[in-house]
Design an enzyme around this catalytic site. Sequence first.
Site, PDB file in Angstrom:
ATOM      1  N   GLU A 110      -4.092   2.026  -7.378  1.00 32.34           N
ATOM      2  CA  GLU A 110      -4.463   3.156  -6.522  1.00 32.34           C
ATOM      3  C   GLU A 110      -3.555   4.342  -6.843  1.00 32.34           C
ATOM      4  O   GLU A 110      -2.446   4.438  -6.291  1.00 32.34           O
ATOM      5  CB  GLU A 110      -4.304   2.790  -5.042  1.00 32.34           C
ATOM      6  CG  GLU A 110      -5.192   1.665  -4.581  1.00 32.34           C
ATOM      7  CD  GLU A 110      -5.498   1.761  -3.090  1.00 32.34           C
ATOM      8  OE1 GLU A 110      -6.687   1.721  -2.744  1.00 32.34           O
ATOM      9  OE2 GLU A 110      -4.568   1.890  -2.280  1.00 32.34           O
TER      10      GLU A 110
ATOM     11  N   HIS B 281       0.851  -1.194   0.000  1.00 28.14           N
ATOM     12  CA  HIS B 281       0.000   0.000   0.000  1.00 28.14           C
ATOM     13  C   HIS B 281       0.888   1.245   0.000  1.00 28.14           C
ATOM     14  O   HIS B 281       1.957   1.244   0.613  1.00 28.14           O
ATOM     15  CB  HIS B 281      -0.927   0.002   1.228  1.00 28.14           C
ATOM     16  CG  HIS B 281      -1.969   1.074   1.131  1.00 28.14           C
ATOM     17  ND1 HIS B 281      -1.704   2.381   1.458  1.00 28.14           N
ATOM     18  CD2 HIS B 281      -3.253   1.039   0.691  1.00 28.14           C
ATOM     19  CE1 HIS B 281      -2.795   3.111   1.229  1.00 28.14           C
ATOM     20  NE2 HIS B 281      -3.745   2.316   0.763  1.00 28.14           N
TER      21      HIS B 281
END
Length: 256
Positions: A168, A98
């Site tokens: 993302e 992430h």
Amino acid sequence: MTMQKKKLIIGNWKMNPKTLALARAGFSAIKKGVVKYKNTTVGIAAPYVYLPELAKSASSALFISAQTISSEKEGAHTGEVSVDMLMSMKVRWSIVGHSERRALGETNEFINKKIKSALRTKMTPVLCVGELERDAGMWYLGFVKTQLEECLAGIPKNAIKNVVIAYEPVWAISSTENHRDAQPADFQEMSIYIRKVLSDMYGSPVTVSVLYGGSVDEKNAGAFLSEGGADGLLVGRSSLTPKKFLSIISIANAIN
Ligand code: PGA
């Protein structure tokens, strides 16, 4: 190639909520609401400390996921949590790479070790990729290409179907200062590109799900899934409010 299959919706709770009681309440509200949506696969990536408790009420309708894993199997790694430990608690998914962890210093090479350690134990890694910024040039494609090539280096073709990719763009994540909204076309372009990079890496097309993440809410979820062709969504802020998260699931459910 996008396949017709259940949309995968994962809520990334990040370092929320503040207490176990709130985590339990949120999880149970989502669990109750999700049962009527049969065309979606839904999970919550919760903080480690809440996982053992949430694991007790996880079900086939709502799985739990970690937000990161150790790259190591066991031993002298203070503060780390291994894949085996998680699997023994019935946590079979984890986000890896992430951007908020990359910002703390996680490199592609390190993330690659984490993915390998997940796959060794049949845990599903959700690999996050995405550029920090976009400008007029096309460098962002190369940036994501490098992330994919380095994070997936040495992973055999037959294992890649067990990896989920989440695109993302960091500039669209709600916690990014002055974040901007990504458009379904941004996702569509990148997901085609991701599949091309993987196809080049492996010599032929591979089967992989590509999710969109970055300020997903009830207003834009449908467009990312239908116009953008996303296989699912990685939802941060909006997954903290069960009502909002359930609306997103209901939208995804109707698109199948
Ligand atoms: P957001 O977070 O939906 O709050 O932008 C997504 C993520 O960082 O996974």
